[in-house]
Scaffold this motif. Structure first.
Motif, short mmCIF file in Angstrom:
data_model
loop_
_atom_site.label_atom_id
_atom_site.label_comp_id
_atom_site.label_asym_id
_atom_site.label_seq_id
_atom_site.Cartn_x
_atom_site.Cartn_y
_atom_site.Cartn_z
N ALA A 130 0.84 -1.20 0.00
CA ALA A 130 0.00 0.00 0.00
C ALA A 130 0.87 1.25 0.00
N SER A 131 1.93 1.23 0.78
CA SER A 131 2.85 2.36 0.82
C SER A 131 3.47 2.60 -0.56
N GLN A 132 3.82 1.52 -1.24
CA GLN A 132 4.38 1.66 -2.59
C GLN A 132 3.33 2.19 -3.56
N HIS A 133 2.08 1.76 -3.41
CA HIS A 133 1.02 2.30 -4.26
C HIS A 133 0.86 3.80 -4.04
N ALA A 134 0.97 4.23 -2.80
CA ALA A 134 0.87 5.67 -2.51
C ALA A 134 1.98 6.43 -3.23
N VAL A 135 3.19 5.88 -3.19
CA VAL A 135 4.31 6.50 -3.90
C VAL A 135 4.04 6.51 -5.40
N ASP A 136 3.59 5.38 -5.93
CA ASP A 136 3.31 5.27 -7.36
C ASP A 136 2.22 6.25 -7.80
N ARG A 137 1.30 6.53 -6.89
CA ARG A 137 0.21 7.46 -7.21
C ARG A 137 0.59 8.90 -6.87
N GLY A 138 1.89 9.12 -6.56
CA GLY A 138 2.40 10.48 -6.34
C GLY A 138 2.14 11.04 -4.96
N ARG A 139 1.90 10.18 -3.99
CA ARG A 139 1.60 10.65 -2.64
C ARG A 139 2.48 9.93 -1.64
N ARG A 140 3.74 10.22 -1.67
CA ARG A 140 4.72 9.55 -0.80
C ARG A 140 4.31 9.63 0.67
N HIS A 141 4.30 8.49 1.32
CA HIS A 141 3.98 8.39 2.76
C HIS A 141 2.57 8.87 3.10
N ARG A 142 1.65 8.80 2.15
CA ARG A 142 0.29 9.25 2.42
C ARG A 142 -0.71 8.23 1.91
N MET A 143 -0.73 7.09 2.55
CA MET A 143 -1.66 6.03 2.14
C MET A 143 -3.10 6.43 2.43
N ASP A 144 -3.98 5.93 1.59
CA ASP A 144 -5.41 6.08 1.85
C ASP A 144 -6.06 4.72 1.63
N ASP A 145 -7.38 4.69 1.66
CA ASP A 145 -8.12 3.43 1.54
C ASP A 145 -7.87 2.74 0.21
N ILE A 146 -7.71 3.51 -0.86
CA ILE A 146 -7.45 2.92 -2.18
C ILE A 146 -6.10 2.20 -2.17
N ASP A 147 -5.09 2.85 -1.61
CA ASP A 147 -3.76 2.23 -1.54
C ASP A 147 -3.79 0.94 -0.74
N ILE A 148 -4.49 0.96 0.39
CA ILE A 148 -4.56 -0.24 1.22
C ILE A 148 -5.31 -1.35 0.48
N ALA A 149 -6.41 -1.01 -0.18
CA ALA A 149 -7.15 -2.02 -0.95
C ALA A 149 -6.28 -2.61 -2.05
N LEU A 150 -5.53 -1.77 -2.73
CA LEU A 150 -4.62 -2.27 -3.78
C LEU A 150 -3.54 -3.15 -3.17
N GLY A 151 -3.02 -2.76 -2.01
CA GLY A 151 -2.01 -3.56 -1.34
C GLY A 151 -2.53 -4.93 -0.94
N VAL A 152 -3.79 -4.98 -0.53
CA VAL A 152 -4.41 -6.26 -0.18
C VAL A 152 -4.60 -7.13 -1.42
N LEU A 153 -5.09 -6.53 -2.49
CA LEU A 153 -5.38 -7.30 -3.71
C LEU A 153 -4.14 -7.77 -4.44
N ASP A 154 -3.02 -7.08 -4.26
CA ASP A 154 -1.79 -7.42 -4.97
C ASP A 154 -1.10 -8.68 -4.46
N ALA A 155 -1.57 -9.24 -3.38
CA ALA A 155 -0.90 -10.42 -2.81
C ALA A 155 -0.96 -11.58 -3.79
N PRO A 156 0.20 -12.12 -4.16
CA PRO A 156 0.19 -13.25 -5.08
C PRO A 156 -0.22 -14.56 -4.40
N LEU A 157 -0.09 -14.60 -3.08
CA LEU A 157 -0.42 -15.79 -2.29
C LEU A 157 -1.26 -15.36 -1.09
N GLY A 158 -1.86 -16.33 -0.44
CA GLY A 158 -2.59 -16.04 0.79
C GLY A 158 -4.09 -16.16 0.64
#
Length: 158
Positions: free
Chosen positions: A107-135
């Motif tokens: 999620a933190s990396q998604h925030a950076v990729d979306r131009g918001r370094r160190h500013r995660m939001d719900d979208i970033d966290i959702a993307l971080g959850v969905l990106d898991a290749p396993l689990g």
């Protein structure tokens, strides 16, 4: 997490995920708890995006329960009443599990990729959850034929 307005936006999700794990008597906070925490607030853009795709809180709770039963079945444990699968409350705050920590890192990396370094939001966290290749979330997505890429694109557009 540094104190910023967007970090404040992620903080309630993180706190709620701990509550989700504790309410289920789980000893660790995992990616599914982060997802359920997002869905807990229907005003969040990520929650609205999931709901618009038919992936409501109820849907995820049923899918996660089914995944748990299937996992137990795969190791020879027959159907057990869900109430018997709960741990005894420990009275301690759940620790962060591997999938929860990894989801927040993504999620933190998604925030950076979306131009918001160190500013995660719900979208970033959702993307971080969905990106898991396993689990658990990846197994639920595969079992139900969820188009994770399509859902991720909808989240980015929200």
């Amino acid at each position: 997490m540094p104190k910023t307005q967007a970090a404040d936006a992620a903080r309630p999700i993180v706190i709620r995920s701990i509550t989700e794990a504790a309410d289920r008597h789980d000893r660790s906070v995992e990616a599914e708890h982060l997802l359920l925490a997002i869905l807990h607030d229907p005003k969040l853009p990520a929650a609205r995006t999931f709901a618009a795709s038919g992936l409501t809180t109820g849907w995820w709770q049923r899918a996660l329960a089914e995944e748990r039963r299937e996992t137990l079945s795969s190791v020879g444990i027959t159907t057990v009443d869900d109430s018997r699968l709960q741990s005894t409350p420990s009275g301690k705050r759940p620790a962060w599990g591997a999938s929860g920590r990894e989801a927040l890192k993504r999620a933190s990396q998604h925030a950076v990729d979306r131009g918001r370094r160190h500013r995660m939001d719900d979208i970033d966290i959702a993307l971080g959850v969905l990106d898991a290749p396993l689990g658990t979330i990846a197994r639920v997505a595969a079992r139900h034929g969820l188009e994770v890429g399509t859902l991720a694109a909808r989240l980015r557009a929200a």
